[in-house]
Design a protein around this motif. Sequence first.
Motif, PDB file in Angstrom:
ATOM      1  N   GLN A  72       0.710  -1.236  -0.087  1.00  0.00           N
ATOM      2  CA  GLN A  72      -0.206  -0.095  -0.111  1.00  0.00           C
ATOM      3  C   GLN A  72       0.757   1.317  -0.137  1.00  0.00           C
ATOM      4  O   GLN A  72       2.067   0.968   0.065  1.00  0.00           O
ATOM      5  N   LEU A  73       0.437   2.316  -0.248  1.00  0.00           N
ATOM      6  CA  LEU A  73       0.898   3.647  -0.168  1.00  0.00           C
ATOM      7  C   LEU A  73       1.706   3.819   1.136  1.00  0.00           C
ATOM      8  O   LEU A  73       2.875   4.524   1.215  1.00  0.00           O
ATOM      9  N   SER A  74       1.054   3.419   2.010  1.00  0.00           N
ATOM     10  CA  SER A  74       1.926   3.596   3.621  1.00  0.00           C
ATOM     11  C   SER A  74       2.963   2.825   3.747  1.00  0.00           C
ATOM     12  O   SER A  74       4.061   3.275   4.706  1.00  0.00           O
ATOM     13  N   THR A 163       1.505   7.017  -7.738  1.00  0.00           N
ATOM     14  CA  THR A 163       0.811   7.738  -6.380  1.00  0.00           C
ATOM     15  C   THR A 163       2.258   7.978  -5.484  1.00  0.00           C
ATOM     16  O   THR A 163       2.339   9.147  -5.030  1.00  0.00           O
ATOM     17  N   ALA A 167       3.751  11.181  -3.896  1.00  0.00           N
ATOM     18  CA  ALA A 167       3.981  11.698  -2.567  1.00  0.00           C
ATOM     19  C   ALA A 167       5.306  11.984  -2.310  1.00  0.00           C
ATOM     20  O   ALA A 167       5.713  12.741  -1.395  1.00  0.00           O
ATOM     21  N   GLN A 237       3.803  12.025   6.837  1.00  0.00           N
ATOM     22  CA  GLN A 237       2.845  10.698   7.135  1.00  0.00           C
ATOM     23  C   GLN A 237       1.671  10.771   6.480  1.00  0.00           C
ATOM     24  O   GLN A 237       0.770  10.031   5.792  1.00  0.00           O
ATOM     25  N   SER A 238       0.973  12.111   6.585  1.00  0.00           N
ATOM     26  CA  SER A 238      -0.335  12.330   6.132  1.00  0.00           C
ATOM     27  C   SER A 238      -0.420  12.065   4.415  1.00  0.00           C
ATOM     28  O   SER A 238      -1.331  11.557   4.160  1.00  0.00           O
ATOM     29  N   VAL A 239       0.661  12.610   3.946  1.00  0.00           N
ATOM     30  CA  VAL A 239       0.574  12.411   2.436  1.00  0.00           C
ATOM     31  C   VAL A 239       0.849  11.004   2.176  1.00  0.00           C
ATOM     32  O   VAL A 239      -0.010  10.365   1.121  1.00  0.00           O
ATOM     33  N   PHE A 240       1.541  10.277   2.906  1.00  0.00           N
ATOM     34  CA  PHE A 240       1.693   8.722   2.428  1.00  0.00           C
ATOM     35  C   PHE A 240       0.386   8.015   3.268  1.00  0.00           C
ATOM     36  O   PHE A 240       0.508   6.668   3.260  1.00  0.00           O
ATOM     37  N   GLY A 241      -0.504   8.610   3.694  1.00  0.00           N
ATOM     38  CA  GLY A 241      -1.459   7.851   4.134  1.00  0.00           C
ATOM     39  C   GLY A 241      -1.584   7.284   5.519  1.00  0.00           C
ATOM     40  O   GLY A 241      -2.298   6.319   5.856  1.00  0.00           O
ATOM     41  N   VAL A 242      -0.770   7.598   6.255  1.00  0.00           N
ATOM     42  CA  VAL A 242      -0.551   7.283   7.715  1.00  0.00           C
ATOM     43  C   VAL A 242      -1.043   8.332   8.459  1.00  0.00           C
ATOM     44  O   VAL A 242      -0.829   9.457   8.274  1.00  0.00           O
ATOM     45  N   THR A 243      -1.686   7.909   9.651  1.00  0.00           N
ATOM     46  CA  THR A 243      -2.440   9.080  10.540  1.00  0.00           C
ATOM     47  C   THR A 243      -1.174   9.658  11.455  1.00  0.00           C
ATOM     48  O   THR A 243      -0.735   8.851  12.247  1.00  0.00           O
TER      49      THR A 243
END
Lengths: 277, 308
Positions: A72-74, A163, A167, A237-243
Amino acid sequence: MTISAPRYELVGTSRESRSRRVWVITTEGLRRRLTGLNLVLIVLGALIVGVEVVLFTTPGIAGFLNGGGSPQLSNFATPYNSVNYLILATLLTASIGAGAIAGDVATRSIALYLSRPITTLDYLVGKGAAVGLVLVLFFLVPGVAACLFAYFVGNVSGGLALTAMGAFVLVGLVMVVLFTTLALFLSSLTRRPIFAGAAIFGVLVSAEVLAALVRSVTQSVQALYVSPLEDLLAVAQSVFGVTPAIDPLGALGVVFGISAVTALVTYLRVLEVEVVG
Amino acid sequence: MDLIRSESLTKRYGSVVGLSDLTVAIPAGTIALVGPNGAGKSTFLRLLLGLLQPTAGTAQVLGMEIGLHGIALRERVGYMPEHDCLIPEMTGIGFVAYMGRLSGLPKSDAFGRAHDVLQFVGLREERYRKISEYSVGMRQRVKLAQAIVHDPPLALLDEPTAGLDPTGRAEMLALLKALSQTKGRSLVLSTHLLPDVEGLCDYLVVLNDGRLLVAAPTKEVLSVDSAEFVIRIKGDMSAFVGSLQRHGVVSRPARHEVRIDRPAGGERVLFEAAAEADCQIRYLGPATHSIEELFLRLVPGPPTGAKS
């Protein structure tokens, strides 16, 4: 000593544009920075990004690390899971940014730069671009290369690779802007590059330690805004989909605020340099 | 066309006046800019480089309005600072070519010119060495080379002989002389070493407290002072001086000559005084002044101006 008249035949020679002169400052700055320790740090940064991306995208290994799930992106955000990667970037920034202005002030060559047909802004853009391009090599190039590897060798779809690449570029640009402006600002405060280098590393790491201390005492994540590294981490982290631990928009505001203020103060300080004195 | 022309040029830094109401027309050539500390020399140079906006008044350098054409102006002006300003880790050729490129020269032209000017300043053999290995004299020559690498019609040289030993100073002056004789090139020397000015500069600008004291050809300023004569004699100098006093002539004896105010009744009285003292007048002519003397006369206070 030989005294013979030089050939003064330049009357008809066309002059290059100002943007070209800025590029000359940049390329000279790059030439001087892409050596020794800086190259080692860039390679180290590339290895961190490369190895982690390879681990999470190579068939077999990825399945094991992801618990059987697909990439995944994360998974591309692993360099930004902690501040370690950013501490390495801080070291690189201290090494390449310390002498950007302080070196010219120390040798007083800044007087020669500013007596040439360029503006103060041209000078700063040239110097900043040299620092920034080295940071691009650290932040953007390995990430983009790793995404291409993941697409061609790993089991990552074209869409995900693209994607992730976007990022890396987006996050990398934010990193480059903050580290560059901060480095130029601290370099403009002193005439000793070694002090500037210590200040760059010291300010960023001290802010990180301070934020961690305040957070542990107050148990409030708001304290993390104090540290530019934590702000950068939150944005990445936000851009890579991590909170992230703190609001990424707020963190981005802090990053851009610091960048804008330091850039402005740097400009004003260099304006004060006495060319004739 | 004048090299530099200013009309009521004024620059204030808050309440401090850097340059006050300067109106001057300076022809092309080799110009000396002299004045004591705080005279306004640096402010004038900054204005000439287009780095400062005047508070009032206007000025043109090479026909271009200062303040409006800073970039275009600096393309046509070379600047040699007084202080050390070189990048030690670069080679002589690399540095001079780099400065040429910053002035807008294409890469090949910049390197070609850098080779030329380094040969001119006598650093042909040393051009590939790092600047950090250069002596003070060599560094001074590199500074001169970078100021002329882009072939500017005007070069502003700030204390070009500062810090040099007598041999180095003589060599630098020879270079400046050779440079000043190049067609279409003007030099402005800001200096407080007045003997440098006398042999080199053909126009003199003296500033004090931001005001213009003198702007005239050096020969004109230094040569004739019709109010004062110089007399050299063969015979007893003290007897001659005494005889002059008896004839009502005010004299100022020096070691080998005596200076007098021009006698109101003509020069005959001088010969009469010489005859009385049993002396022969070997030379009688208008007094000439060194720049140093002129400076002392014009500028009250410290004997010679330090760098401003």
